[in-house]
Design a protein around this motif. Structure first.
Motif, PDB file in Angstrom:
ATOM      1  N   PRO B  90     -55.244 -19.484  13.677  1.00 38.46           N
ATOM      2  CA  PRO B  90     -55.881 -19.751  14.978  1.00 38.46           C
ATOM      3  C   PRO B  90     -55.943 -18.503  15.844  1.00 38.46           C
ATOM      4  O   PRO B  90     -56.887 -18.324  16.617  1.00 38.46           O
ATOM      5  N   PHE B  91     -54.958 -17.656  15.680  1.00 39.40           N
ATOM      6  CA  PHE B  91     -54.945 -16.429  16.475  1.00 39.40           C
ATOM      7  C   PHE B  91     -56.210 -15.617  16.214  1.00 39.40           C
ATOM      8  O   PHE B  91     -56.923 -15.223  17.133  1.00 39.40           O
ATOM      9  N   GLY B  92     -56.490 -15.413  14.913  1.00 36.43           N
ATOM     10  CA  GLY B  92     -57.696 -14.650  14.565  1.00 36.43           C
ATOM     11  C   GLY B  92     -58.956 -15.406  14.896  1.00 36.43           C
ATOM     12  O   GLY B  92     -59.912 -14.856  15.436  1.00 36.43           O
ATOM     13  N   GLY B  93     -58.936 -16.698  14.605  1.00 38.07           N
ATOM     14  CA  GLY B  93     -60.154 -17.486  14.743  1.00 38.07           C
ATOM     15  C   GLY B  93     -60.594 -17.669  16.184  1.00 38.07           C
ATOM     16  O   GLY B  93     -61.770 -17.879  16.458  1.00 38.07           O
ATOM     17  N   LEU B 307     -59.646  -5.961   4.272  1.00 38.93           N
ATOM     18  CA  LEU B 307     -58.896  -5.644   3.053  1.00 38.93           C
ATOM     19  C   LEU B 307     -57.686  -4.765   3.376  1.00 38.93           C
ATOM     20  O   LEU B 307     -56.605  -4.931   2.805  1.00 38.93           O
ATOM     21  N   ALA B 308     -57.903  -3.836   4.310  1.00 39.36           N
ATOM     22  CA  ALA B 308     -56.851  -2.847   4.573  1.00 39.36           C
ATOM     23  C   ALA B 308     -55.621  -3.453   5.213  1.00 39.36           C
ATOM     24  O   ALA B 308     -54.507  -3.010   4.945  1.00 39.36           O
ATOM     25  N   VAL B 309     -55.803  -4.457   6.081  1.00 41.89           N
ATOM     26  CA  VAL B 309     -54.636  -4.995   6.789  1.00 41.89           C
ATOM     27  C   VAL B 309     -53.744  -5.842   5.887  1.00 41.89           C
ATOM     28  O   VAL B 309     -52.623  -6.178   6.257  1.00 41.89           O
ATOM     29  N   THR B 310     -54.254  -6.180   4.716  1.00 37.17           N
ATOM     30  CA  THR B 310     -53.433  -6.943   3.769  1.00 37.17           C
ATOM     31  C   THR B 310     -52.146  -6.186   3.448  1.00 37.17           C
ATOM     32  O   THR B 310     -51.062  -6.764   3.403  1.00 37.17           O
ATOM     33  N   ALA B 407     -55.352   4.804   8.968  1.00 36.11           N
ATOM     34  CA  ALA B 407     -56.513   4.004   8.566  1.00 36.11           C
ATOM     35  C   ALA B 407     -56.955   3.008   9.638  1.00 36.11           C
ATOM     36  O   ALA B 407     -58.156   2.875   9.903  1.00 36.11           O
ATOM     37  N   VAL B 408     -55.992   2.322  10.269  1.00 30.02           N
ATOM     38  CA  VAL B 408     -56.401   1.237  11.169  1.00 30.02           C
ATOM     39  C   VAL B 408     -57.144   1.762  12.404  1.00 30.02           C
ATOM     40  O   VAL B 408     -58.261   1.307  12.688  1.00 30.02           O
ATOM     41  N   PRO B 409     -56.570   2.743  13.140  1.00 29.11           N
ATOM     42  CA  PRO B 409     -57.365   3.225  14.293  1.00 29.11           C
ATOM     43  C   PRO B 409     -58.687   3.850  13.881  1.00 29.11           C
ATOM     44  O   PRO B 409     -59.690   3.722  14.597  1.00 29.11           O
ATOM     45  N   THR B 434     -61.285  -9.824  12.717  1.00 31.36           N
ATOM     46  CA  THR B 434     -61.176  -9.452  11.301  1.00 31.36           C
ATOM     47  C   THR B 434     -59.757  -9.016  10.966  1.00 31.36           C
ATOM     48  O   THR B 434     -59.218  -9.352   9.915  1.00 31.36           O
ATOM     49  N   GLN B 435     -59.184  -8.261  11.877  1.00 32.44           N
ATOM     50  CA  GLN B 435     -57.839  -7.752  11.652  1.00 32.44           C
ATOM     51  C   GLN B 435     -56.857  -8.922  11.457  1.00 32.44           C
ATOM     52  O   GLN B 435     -56.045  -8.920  10.530  1.00 32.44           O
ATOM     53  N   GLN B 436     -56.957  -9.909  12.320  1.00 32.01           N
ATOM     54  CA  GLN B 436     -56.021 -11.027  12.240  1.00 32.01           C
ATOM     55  C   GLN B 436     -56.302 -11.909  11.027  1.00 32.01           C
ATOM     56  O   GLN B 436     -55.398 -12.306  10.300  1.00 32.01           O
ATOM     57  N   LEU B 437     -57.580 -12.197  10.819  1.00 30.08           N
ATOM     58  CA  LEU B 437     -57.930 -13.093   9.714  1.00 30.08           C
ATOM     59  C   LEU B 437     -57.682 -12.428   8.364  1.00 30.08           C
ATOM     60  O   LEU B 437     -57.229 -13.066   7.414  1.00 30.08           O
ATOM     61  N   GLY B 438     -57.968 -11.160   8.295  1.00 25.59           N
ATOM     62  CA  GLY B 438     -57.707 -10.412   7.062  1.00 25.59           C
ATOM     63  C   GLY B 438     -56.231 -10.484   6.727  1.00 25.59           C
ATOM     64  O   GLY B 438     -55.835 -10.703   5.566  1.00 25.59           O
ATOM     65  N   ALA B 439     -55.398 -10.333   7.749  1.00 24.87           N
ATOM     66  CA  ALA B 439     -53.966 -10.382   7.539  1.00 24.87           C
ATOM     67  C   ALA B 439     -53.555 -11.774   7.049  1.00 24.87           C
ATOM     68  O   ALA B 439     -52.758 -11.918   6.114  1.00 24.87           O
ATOM     69  N   ALA B 440     -54.141 -12.799   7.686  1.00 25.84           N
ATOM     70  CA  ALA B 440     -53.761 -14.174   7.320  1.00 25.84           C
ATOM     71  C   ALA B 440     -54.146 -14.495   5.887  1.00 25.84           C
ATOM     72  O   ALA B 440     -53.324 -14.977   5.087  1.00 25.84           O
ATOM     73  N   VAL B 441     -55.393 -14.234   5.540  1.00 21.47           N
ATOM     74  CA  VAL B 441     -55.859 -14.571   4.190  1.00 21.47           C
ATOM     75  C   VAL B 441     -55.150 -13.700   3.161  1.00 21.47           C
ATOM     76  O   VAL B 441     -54.708 -14.173   2.104  1.00 21.47           O
TER      77      VAL B 441
END
Lengths: 654, 1124
Positions: B90-93, B307-310, B407-409, B434-441
């Protein structure tokens, strides 16, 4: 070569961390006293920023018997543009002279170097003195009169010309409108003080004057009053702090601790008034960038709490922002179906040494992008009576223009944007486009223009109209001039709005105060009037941003164009925005440009401008293909302008 | 405001304006009050950052508490990820939704509302006794966190509109955001270990309360009335879809990846996602406008980011589990283990990444970061069961920290780099999401992979620790693979943040014919005379050549003569030389082939330079004279006053003697007998004229140009050709197959090739490149060419020119030393009038040694703007700001402060000298405008060994040699000496001399002229004879001082002349004060006291009733010598 330079740099660093241990130098820094606040504390009026707006406000205040203080960061005026001045400015100067003469005995009025009374109105213009390429200081000092030249600093506008070269019914059409020059006033008319600024701006300009010359005139007047009063040992009516600013941190500081511990130049009182503290600054010119730091060894000066202070420091005033003032983009609805859009445009500005004379010439024309969309672009040429060296010419850049050297075939695809080849070619394209446009408005061929000296430019300016919601930023402070908001600069709206509008509202403030109005009421009226003036300027400016659209513009038309070009309208808007950003990224505006001049050496063009022709430039060629295909005409114009103007010049000569 | 077209605008044109028919300024959307003061905004920033820290921290704080939570609430390994994901999804969404909501109801309301919800949810988390409850409460926490943080960035940006403050505020926020996760681990560990896991949630409550309290006071509720709707349906669809995706992935462990249940759930999630896509196309106010995804870089940078935040997310989650479950670390130890990652991320994000992105493109930084991150994850994939933290875990963690920091900044920067005014907000919202959802998935996938592998291993009989380790290793390996995929996407599909080319979709530009390509080459080849460098010497030589019936060609690197090339004192001979050229031209060509001025009158050089008619003013600009604007005037002012002041000490005391030459009778008629006089004799005479260097050069240039133009127009062989913006092809810059600029034929004559150049203003220096599309021009073999390109001629050097220095023995024990001096030269707008004033004075170093220094003031008749002042710098002066006390000891020489201090001391020294030589009070001088700021200039007396550099070429002018410049020796030597030698050359040739002997004589003549100039200059290099105990040491100190002084701001004169640095101030147009009989050192030492300006003085006089102007000096405080 690179390694040699690197080594030299390293050696210098290694050797030079400390000063020469053995030396014969006797140098010590003998500073100048910068801490005298005599007569500057708790003034009636403090002007932060000594531009035209604030200096006129100071003059009104002194004329109303008030004690004024001016604080300016940059020393003497240096603004290198030329202004078109409405008649009202002359009347305002006249009334200030009149009020000064009524309030003070003659021995307390400033005089010129030759001993004559220094009257602003007469210095600016009289029907009996001569105009020309002169400096205000030469007039005030009496130098010119000692040579037998009785002169004034403003020039009259003798020619007001409008060229409409926009396409009509799919064809290039020219409409020339030449208006009679406005008659200069014989004497000042107090009834013209405080007019609605939209009315003032909608009227024609009568005078032209170098901005710095107008500013120097006001500055010297104030300086002399200060000098006289200090010399006489009376409480000075004027105090000027000319390399000072409200205490702030050095913008070059990067540390967070410094940022959080930044000193406050504005300190609040419980009733919402602000008291002011200023500091002396030294300007550093380091490798093309200007920085300012507090003069070592100097103390903060406390100016106390003025009854009224006004911030007018040009665009993006740090002081205004520190007090919480904020501007927003102005939007204009052109009623073309696209709704309100931000009022913005890019211009190339340049000063050419060509004899535009006492002339204000404007042109509006059509340009076409690759997809055949029409854009309107404007140009303006401003000169000065009897001064062949003044040819300020501003040309609008159509929004599709990138000045991309790759596209122009000047450098190979893939050339680094930071490479000197790329930047050099980019500069070349800017100049080439500028000269093409100058040729169109002046009717002088490009190859001749190429040989004319340019003391300034062409410089890319991005104009975005911005304005604040409320001019009042403290119980005793307002924001004015361009710091409050700006419309279009094409007809010197800023100078007039500030010097004729905002500053005379300060005069009204003192009239109200003398009539017994409370300060908090009077300042509310002042702020409202400043806002009204700027809104008037915005109204008059709105038309300067209008863009070409078909009369039946609407969703159907948009869809048809999208279908035809395969490009969606929103994508086009994004492309235009990206194009604009690309232009800006290559040539950021640097305030030091006014101080560090890069001159394109060339000829002084003293001949009169060629006569204006009745025919549209594109109609002077027999190639009808150009006329039939608007989509091609943008590129055609780019490729042919030089040749066209040759023909134009030929026709003009014949 | 009016919404209808203003009828007043219908009639056009009106006033100065010009436009279309009807426009309306639209009412602004500003609905909040003005900004608060900086101090209040800084406090508000801290409040926002505390709130953000708490929320971000809560994403990771549970990681270390997971084993405790699992134990308490009976979670399975894969289900446990729900505790994290129920928050992240929910945070990302809802981030985008929250941002929009903020625009509508007010950012402050959304922030405080979100924070309140977060606090309530935290309490629920803390009291949770079941899996459902904690997952539900975590979901609510995610909703609250999303709402609160979604508006923070926007609030910071609008609170700090100034770029510098904004970047500071954003960097502060970035630090909190990047370090938050790691801090969370540590805080979580401390609380879990110290109390129990419930307190990682309860602790939020007091922080929330305090934050809400301050937020209420410090934040403004700013709304954007332009935002009219928010896509609730879209938000529900995207959250539901993602929740279902995560659930599908997590449950796949139990049900199999290809089971009908898994596929069914995936299908449902896909349908929801498609529904979201359709909704975005149809919605009036979509969360993500579809066209944004089509904009440059948006799609692929978001894919890269997802992909990167995974990697880092998985590291915190799986790494914590490994250390606790396999290595049996205590909770606090786990927290501390991740501290290095936090420090690395913070350091790199705040310091290294911004610098790297400034140097190289964010894309490259991104690729570099991803590569490092992949390596780190790869290392962790090999953790053994009995892994040692320092050896097996720490290196991987540090690499991941490094990679993440870069990479992130960089990815964020690339994603918003192309943002426009319209889509900046949406783009940044999108990357947050994207950052939050990428992390979640990503976490769901990796946790599932780890669990599945561990389960399989345990099933296969492997020990639990080994099975768990195997699971984590595989997950890290998959993580490395995912990061590698991100790297590939970034490297291949993401474009540089700064586009290499402009957006050219709409620009119809096609190359128009460049101006430089329009030149014709008629008459350019095999000229009689070729001038390389269009200096005064060379242009006059061209004129003599043409007047002798020869064909001349001129080549110059720049355009017209520069604006600021000094003011010259010219000897009387100049008038006679120019008049003689006029006479020869008339005699040879007749009136028809002599150029005319703009008003139709004959263009006579002598008359334009100086017109003896008393009605002809001598202060005009050259172009005004030539064009016919002021045809009655001329450019040269007559020097009516020559003054010498000798302020040197005598018998240990300051002495002054003033010598003034009487007025000058300018010549009334030309005198041809003065052509070709001995240069020493010419230079020893007093100067007759003063003229702006540019003005004289322009007269010569316009004349040559006019001849070229009239001949080309007439279709006859042009007597003159000029190539401006051209240079001899540079040896190092020529292209393959092209000839060198100078090629020697077999007989020793030089053939010349030139190229067109384009000049670029690089702010700090000029760059020059060959004009694109132009070709090398072959100028053939001229009979005679002359290089005169000013000091430091590149062409003379290429032709082998060698110099010899003039040596002088000052009688101070050092023996002969080079005759040299440093001068500061600048232009003040002071009315020096028709005056040449020179001064020589004594200065003393720290040891009391005396030095002689000279100053010169050059003005112009009736021109108040000309006050050229040259002031010699005594050799002991360093202008070192450390010695001057302007900057602290140890300040770097390359720092702005040091440079500025140096600049200040130079200017201050020069102004004092100006004050002394002009007798204008220093306070007035300081307020006077400087049209060209003082530049340090080194003069060395030297001359070429031989002017002959080729069988057909010589070097002349300053390129050949220099003496002292105080009395304009250079221009007189060049124009009156060297150029007239060319006249002699042609006369010798006309008399039948062969080229070799004529050119030999020419070269010897040039040498003789320059030597004569140096001889005349010698007194201006003289220094007092003084006894010195250790001359060698003294010499070394002086040499070091000189080198130090010159090294700080080396001046490249070739560029500096057309780049004018202006100091704005007053124009001093009063007559100079009378010279006082007293030495400055004997006057009262209050030079810095402010004095009345002259205008102020006039006003004061009037006020005090003194009608007669008072004697100027009586009112002014005297000057004091600065030192010595």
């Amino acid at each position: 070569m690179g390694s040699k330079t690197d080594f030299a740099g390293w050696w210098r660093k290694a050797r030079g961390r400390a000063a020469l241990t053995e030396h014969l130098d006797t140098t010590t820094d003998a500073g100048v006293r910068l801490d005298d606040t005599h007569g500057a504390v708790d003034a009636d009026f403090v002007a932060l920023g000594l531009g035209g707006t604030n200096m006129m406000a100071m003059l009104w205040s002194v004329a109303m018997g008030r004690r004024v203080v001016g604080v300016e960061l940059r020393g003497d005026p240096a603004l290198g543009v030329h202004w078109n001045i409405r008649e009202d400015f002359y009347h305002h100067l006249g009334l200030i002279d009149q009020l000064m003469a009524e309030r003070y005995p003659e021995e307390r009025l400033p005089r010129r170097g030759d001993g004559r009374l220094f009257k602003l109105r007469e210095t600016f213009y009289t029907p009996h003195t001569e105009p020309g390429g002169i400096y205000t200081d030469e007039v005030i000092s009496g130098f010119l009169s000692s040579l037998g030249d009785e002169t004034h600093v403003a020039g009259l506008i003798h020619h007001t010309e409008f060229i409409d070269d926009r396409w009509a019914d799919g064809k290039p059409t020219r409409v020339l409108t030449i208006t009679d020059p406005p008659r200069p006033p014989e004497c000042h008319d107090p009834s013209k003080i405080g007019r609605d600024i939209a009315d003032v701006l909608d009227g024609p300009s009568t005078f032209q004057i170098g901005a710095s010359e107008a500013l120097v005139m006001m500055r010297r007047f104030l300086e002399i009053i200060e000098e006289m009063d200090l010399a006489a040992g009376v409480e000075p009516r004027v105090r000027l702090f000319l390399s000072h600013r409200v205490v702030t941190s050095d913008p070059g500081d990067e540390g967070y601790v410094k940022w959080f511990r930044q000193e406050e130049g504005f300190t609040g009182l419980p009733d919402g008034r602000k008291s002011l503290r200023i500091e002396a600054v030294r300007e550093l010119d380091y490798k093309g960038k200007f920085r300012r730091v507090r003069v070592p060894g100097t103390e903060v000066l406390d100016l106390g709490t003025p009854e009224l202070f006004m911030i007018a420091q040009g665009f993006n005033s740090d002081d205004a922002e520190r007090l919480g003032f904020k501007q927003e983009d102005v939007k204009v609805d052109h009623h073309d179906g696209r709704g309100a859009v931000v009022a913005q445009a890019d211009y190339l500005a340049g000063l050419m040494e060509l004899n535009v004379h006492g002339r204000l010439r404007r042109r509006i024309a059509s340009e076409f992008d690759k997809d055949g969309h029409e854009y309107w672009v404007r140009q303006i040429a401003v000169g000065h009576e009897d001064d062949p060296e003044v040819g300020w010419i501003l040309v609008q850049v159509p929004d599709f223009k990138t000045f991309d050297p790759v596209l122009a075939g000047l450098v190979q695809p893939g050339t680094d944007r930071k490479s000197k080849e790329y930047l050099g070619a980019h500069q070349h394209l800017l100049r080439e486009f500028y000269l093409e446009q100058v040729a169109l408005i002046t009717e002088i061929p490009v190859h001749e223009l190429d040989e004319i000296q340019m003391p300034y430019g062409p410089k890319l300016f991005s104009l975005v109209e911005r304005v604040g919601a409320d001019a009042q930023v403290a119980t005793n402070g307002v924001v004015a001039g361009d710091s409050f908001g700006n419309g279009h600069f094409l007809t010197s709206g800023g100078a007039i709005t500030g010097m004729v509008g905002h500053s005379s509202r300060v005069y009204q403030y003192w009239l109200d105060r003398d009539a017994g109005t409370a300060p908090e009421v009077a300042i509310r009226d002042l702020a409202a009037a400043i806002k009204k003036d700027t809104d008037g300027w915005l109204h008059v400016s709105a038309q300067e941003f209008s863009q070409a659209v078909p009369i039946n513009f609407g969703q159907e038309r948009i869809a048809a164009i999208e279908k035809q070009t395969g490009r969606s309208s929103s994508l086009r808007a994004h492309t235009i925005d990206a194009t604009r950003r690309h232009r800006h990224s290559l040539v950021p505006l640097n305030p030091s440009d006014w101080r560090r001049l890069v001159i394109y050496a060339g000829r002084l063009h003293t001949h009169d401008l060629p006569p204006l022709l009745d025919t549209h430039p594109l109609c002077r060629d027999t190639d009808e293909v150009l006329v039939a295909d608007p989509a091609m005409s943008g590129s055609a114009t780019g490729g042919m302008t030089g040749g066209m103007t040759d023909d134009m010049a030929g026709a003009a000569r014949s | 405001m009016n919404e209808q077209p203003n009828p007043e605008f219908v009639q056009r044109p009106k006033g100065d304006a010009f436009g279309s028919l009807g426009e309306t300024v639209v009412a602004r959307t500003l609905s909040a009050g003005p900004l608060r003061t900086l101090r209040e905004r800084q406090k508000a920033l801290v409040v926002l950052c505390v709130g953000t820290l708490m929320i971000i921290l809560d994403a990771s704080v549970v990681n270390v508490a997971l084993p405790s939570i699992r134990a308490d609430l009976d979670f399975t390994e894969s289900q446990l990820a729900w505790v994290v994901n129920a928050y992240l999804v929910p945070f990302g969404g809802l981030l985008l939704f929250g941002g929009r909501l903020g625009d509508i109801v007010g950012a402050k309301r959304v922030f405080m509302g979100g924070l309140s919800l977060f606090a309530v949810a935290s309490v629920l988390c803390g009291v949770s006794g079941s899996q459902e409850m904690i997952i539900g409460a975590r979901f609510l926490q995610g909703v609250g966190g999303a709402l609160a943080t979604s508006v923070v960035l926007g609030m910071i940006v609008s609170m700090f509109p100034k770029p510098k403050e904004q970047s500071k505020a954003l960097a502060f926020y970035a630090f909190v955001a990047s370090a938050g996760a790691a801090i969370g681990l540590l805080v979580g560990a401390l609380l879990t270990e110290g109390i129990d896991w419930h307190w990682i949630f309860f602790v939020n409550v007091p922080i929330c309360a305090v934050t809400l309290l301050f937020a209420g006071r410090l934040l403004n509720d700013r709304r954007d009335s332009g935002t009219v709707g928010v896509d609730v349906t879209g938000s529900v669809l995207v959250v539901a879809s993602l929740m279902l995706w995560v659930y599908t992935i997590v449950q796949a462990v139990d049900h199999g990846w290809t089971s009908g249940r898994t596929l069914g759930l995936a299908g449902a999630a896909l349908v929801l996602l498609i529904g979201f896509g359709i909704r975005q196309r149809l919605a009036k106010h979509p969360l993500v406008p579809p066209e944004i995804l089509l904009a440059r870089n948006v799609t692929w940078t978001n894919v890269t980011l997802a992909l990167a935040v995974t990697g880092p997310t998985a590291t915190f989650f799986l790494g914590a589990l490994y250390l606790q479950q396999v290595r049996r670390f205590s909770v606090v130890e786990v927290g501390l283990s991740f501290l290095p990652v936090a420090i690395t991320i913070a350091a790199v994000t705040l310091k290294l990444a911004p610098k790297a992105m400034r140097k190289i493109d964010p894309k490259q930084v991104m690729v570099l970061g991803l590569a490092v991150m992949t390596a780190g994850l790869g290392l962790l994939a090999f953790i053994p069961v009995d892994g040692v933290y320092v050896a097996h875990v720490l290196p991987g963690l540090v690499l991941i920290g490094l990679g993440t920091g870069f990479a992130v900044p960089a990815t964020l920067a690339a994603a918003v780099a192309g943002a426009t005014r319209f889509d900046a907000g949406v783009r940044s919202g999108l990357v947050n999401t994207t950052q939050q959802l990428g992390a979640a998935v990503g976490l769901a996938v990796l946790a599932t992979v780890a669990t599945a592998r561990a389960k399989d291993q345990v099933t296969g009989g492997v020990a639990l620790d080994a099975a768990l380790t195997s699971g984590y290793s595989l997950a890290f390996l998959v993580g490395a693979g995912i990061t590698l995929a991100a790297l590939v996407v970034a490297a291949v599909l993401v474009k540089p943040a700064v586009p290499k080319t402009a957006p050219t979709e709409l620009d119809p530009t096609r190359r128009s014919t460049p101006i430089e390509e329009k030149v014709t080459l008629a008459g350019a080849k095999d000229a009689d005379f070729l001038a390389l460098g269009l200096s005064g010497a060379n242009m006059t030589a061209m004129l003599w050549s043409i007047a002798m019936g020869k064909r001349a060609v001129g080549v110059d690197l720049r355009g017209d003569p520069y604006v600021a090339v000094m003011h010259w004192n010219i000897r009387e001979d100049m008038y006679h030389h120019l008049s003689e050229i006029d006479r020869l031209m008339m005699e040879r060509f007749g009136e028809d082939r002599v150029p005319r001025r703009g008003d139709g009158s004959l263009f006579l050089l002598g008359e334009c330079f100086y017109n003896p008619d008393p009605e002809s003013p001598g202060d005009a600009r050259a172009d005004e004279v030539v064009s016919g604007w002021t045809p009655e005037s001329h450019i040269a002012g007559v020097v009516q006053r020559v003054e010498f002041i000798d302020d040197r000490y005598a018998d240990g005391k300051p002495m002054r003697s003033v010598e003034s030459l009487g007025s000058y009778d300018a010549p009334m008629v030309p005198d041809p007998s003065r052509i070709g006089r001995d240069m020493g004799e010419v230079l020893r005479e007093r100067s007759a004229f003063q003229t702006g260097a540019q003005e004289l050069l322009i007269i010569l240039r316009r004349y040559l140009k006019a001849i070229e133009k009239m001949d080309l127009a007439a279709g006859v062989e042009p007597r003159c050709r000029l190539f401006r913006f051209h240079r001899v092809v540079e040896q190092t810059k020529r292209r393959r197959g092209e000839p060198d600029g100078f090629t020697r034929d077999a007989d020793g004559r030089v053939r010349v090739h030139i190229e067109a150049i384009r000049e670029m203003d690089g702010k700090r220096s000029y760059g020059r490149v060959r004009a694109p599309g132009t070709k090398v021009i072959d100028l053939g073999v001229p009979e005679l060419f002359m290089v005169a390109e000013g000091l430091h001629s590149v062409d003379a050097k290429r032709l082998g020119m060698e110099f010899e220095h003039r040596m002088l023995d000052h009688g101070d024990g050092r023996g002969p030393v080079r005759a040299q001096g440093d001068y500061l030269v600048g232009l003040m707008t002071i009315y020096v009038d028709s005056r040449m004033r020179q001064r020589v004075a004594s200065e003393f170093d720290r040891d009391g040694n005396e030095y002689w220094v000279r100053q010169a003031a050059i003005g112009h008749e009736d021109d108040a703007e000309i006050g050229w002042i040259a002031a010699e710098v005594p050799d002991f002066r360093t202008f070192d700001p450390i010695l001057g006390g302007l900057v602290p000891e140890g300040t770097d020489h390359d720092s702005p402060e040091y440079f500025a201090g140096y600049q200040h001391l130079i200017r201050d020294y020069w102004l004092r000298q100006v004050s002394i030589i002009t007798e204008i009070p220093l306070s007035d001088v300081r307020r006077t405008s400087i049209a060209s700021t003082p530049t340090l200039f080194t003069v060395e007396a030297k001359s070429g060994v031989d002017a002959l550099v080729a069988r057909n070429g010589v070097v002349a002018g300053d390129s050949f040699g220099n003496g002292d410049f105080l009395t304009s020796g250079g221009i007189n030597t060049g124009i009156l000496g060297h150029a007239a030698r060319v006249l002699t050359y042609w006369r010798r040739r006309a008399d039948g001399a062969d080229t070799d002997s004529a050119i030999r004589e020419l070269a010897d003549g040039i040498k003789a002229d320059t030597e004569a100039w140096i001889d005349v200059s010698v007194p201006n290099f003289a220094q007092p004879a003084r006894a010195c105990a250790n001359p060698v040491a003294r010499h070394q100190v002086i040499e070091a001082t000189r080198a130090h002084r010159r090294a700080i701001a080396p001046v490249n004169h070739r560029d500096e002349w057309s780049r004018i640095n202006v100091f704005v101030g007053r124009l001093y147009s009063y007559v100079l004060p009378e010279l006082l009989p007293t030495h400055p050192a004997t006057r009262p030492e209050n030079a810095d006291a402010p004095a009345l300006s002259m205008t102020g003085l006039a006003s004061v006089n009037a006020a005090t009733g003194r009608d007669d102007p008072p004697p100027y000096r009586n009112e002014m405080p005297g000057m004091a010598m600065s030192d010595g």
